[in-house]
Design an enzyme around this catalytic site. Structure first.
Site, mmCIF file in Angstrom:
data_model
loop_
_atom_site.group_PDB
_atom_site.id
_atom_site.type_symbol
_atom_site.label_atom_id
_atom_site.label_comp_id
_atom_site.label_asym_id
_atom_site.label_seq_id
_atom_site.Cartn_x
_atom_site.Cartn_y
_atom_site.Cartn_z
ATOM 1 N N ASP A 179 0.836 -1.198 0.000
ATOM 2 C CA ASP A 179 0.000 0.000 0.000
ATOM 3 C C ASP A 179 0.870 1.246 0.000
ATOM 4 O OD1 ASP A 179 -0.237 1.363 3.068
ATOM 5 O OD2 ASP A 179 0.531 -0.687 2.983
ATOM 6 N N GLY A 322 7.258 0.074 4.694
ATOM 7 C CA GLY A 322 6.006 -0.203 4.006
ATOM 8 C C GLY A 322 6.183 -0.200 2.504
ATOM 9 N N GLU A 323 5.126 0.189 1.771
ATOM 10 C CA GLU A 323 5.179 0.348 0.313
ATOM 11 C C GLU A 323 5.486 -0.952 -0.424
ATOM 12 O OE1 GLU A 323 7.834 3.535 -0.762
ATOM 13 O OE2 GLU A 323 7.281 4.724 0.979
ATOM 14 N N GLY A 324 5.303 -2.088 0.216
ATOM 15 C CA GLY A 324 5.575 -3.360 -0.439
ATOM 16 C C GLY A 324 7.021 -3.798 -0.380
ATOM 17 N N VAL A 325 7.881 -3.030 0.301
ATOM 18 C CA VAL A 325 9.317 -3.328 0.306
ATOM 19 C C VAL A 325 9.604 -4.680 0.949
ATOM 20 C CG1 VAL A 325 11.556 -2.614 1.237
ATOM 21 C CG2 VAL A 325 10.039 -0.924 0.201
#
EC number: 2.4.2.21
Length: 380
Positions: A179, A322-325
């Site tokens: 996200d 976050g951010e899919g990392v």
């Protein structure tokens, strides 16, 4: 259009093929590398084989990073280290290739897709292929108002379902799900607390950007107030998403459920994707079999949700961005597991013992001669 009922997914979602998983386990027993020597990689390879319904497992050739983006009204309470309504900047960084997930995806050769479900910005700031899916501009402040209307919640879930169909139809064979949000961990923690029956203080973390103690207390209070609004609607997952979720969370939930219908495996990222997965599990109890947890983000709500779904993170490196990392970092291990399961040789079968042969040149044994006159008196 008839009203969407998430409980209907329970009849549509089947578990990954258990017979194939047993075949994968038996094949693993025959490999030259001793069982257990590859640790978690064995389990990942067997999970993927069951999802693909094939042994040996096929390589993951068309993975995709998929990021749902949205702004949340809770950010106006000072519960995030980022400015309220600034999630579009995170999206721009991804599109311009300067965010952590963009750097890693570029290095891995994995395409990234961003879906604007509920950003609070002028759509003209973003490419049309990103903003054209938007359900609404920002989500409501869940401590005092609904995040979405009922119609918007259904629209968001259907958006996620449509994205899942698009990815499956295009040949995507594994999705890294994350996200891009500001304030998103507050509704995520609220959903998890409501579904797990726990208090706000147990699930309140400091978010991907990190917050100080005062912001943590404000966040805890917001989750507490949102929980009061969530508990009366626990029996209806769609209403729950409308009350204390958000456009991006509802879309992600729809995506996860439809991905399970389409038999497309998913790597979950942090607390937001874990919250959506938990809502998905409430709707269809078999659905978590199609997902793995990429990493442990350090958010207490994520740990609570993964424990409820019996999902064990692949990595625990303290990645909180976050951010899919974190999920993307787990992808090479899944690909490695597939390669090892498919390409390692099996142990040669033990040779069968051959019957003993007489050495060459050994004279044949002579038959005993009969006495003259035939058989002896004993034979008579």
């Amino acid at each position: 259009m008839s009203r969407l009922n998430l409980d209907d997914f329970s009849d549509l979602i089947e578990r990954p093929d258990s017979g194939t998983r047993r075949d994968a386990e038996e094949r693993r027993e025959r490999l030259a590398v001793p069982p257990g020597a590859l640790g978690r990689l064995d389990e990942l390879g067997e999970w993927l084989a069951a999802a693909q319904a094939t042994v040996p497992v096929k390589a993951v050739e068309q993975p995709r990073v998929l990021l749902f983006a949205g702004d949340h009204g809770a950010a106006r309470l000072g519960v995030s280290a980022r400015e309220s309504g600034s999630a579009h900047r995170l999206v721009r960084d991804v599109l311009e290739g300067v965010s952590p997930v963009a750097v890693l995806a570029r290095r891995a050769g994995v395409p990234v897709r961003v879906v604007d479900a509920g950003l609070d910005c002028d759509p003209a700031l973003l490419p049309e292929e990103v903003s054209r899916h938007r359900v609404r501009r920002g989500s409501g402040r869940i401590d005092i108002e609904d995040a979405l209307t009922a119609a918007e919640a259904e629209q968001a879930v259907r958006l996620g379902m449509a994205i899942a169909d698009e990815e499956a139809d295009s040949g995507t064979d594994l999705v890294v799900l994350g996200d891009l949000s500001v304030g998103g961990t507050t509704p995520a923690a609220t959903l998890i607390a409501a579904l797990c029956g726990t208090d706000a203080s147990v699930v309140t973390g400091r978010g991907g950007a990190g917050i100080d103690d005062l912001a943590w207390m404000r966040k805890c209070a917001a989750i507490r107030d949102a929980l009061r609004r969530a508990r009366p609607v626990l029996g209806d997952q769609l209403e729950l998403l409308a009350t204390v979720g958000g456009a991006d969370l509802a879309a992600m939930t729809g995506f996860l459920l439809q991905s399970a219908v389409r038999r497309m495996p998913v790597i979950l990222d942090g607390v937001v994707s874990a919250a959506c997965a938990l809502v998905g599990q409430r709707a269809a109890f078999r659905s978590p079999d199609w997902w793995i947890a990429g990493h442990m983000s350090g958010e207490p709500a994520q740990a609570k949700a993964l424990d409820r779904m019996a999902l064990h993170p692949v990595l625990d490196h303290g990645v909180t961005v976050g951010e899919g990392v974190g999920a993307l970092l787990a992808l090479p291990l899944v690909q490695a597991a597939a390669a090892l399961a498919a390409e390692l040789p099996e142990r040669p079968a033990p040779a069968e013992a051959e019957p003993e042969r007489e050495p060459e040149g050994t004279p044949a044994k002579a038959e005993p001669e009969m006495p003259p006159g035939g058989a002896g008196p004993e034979a008579r």
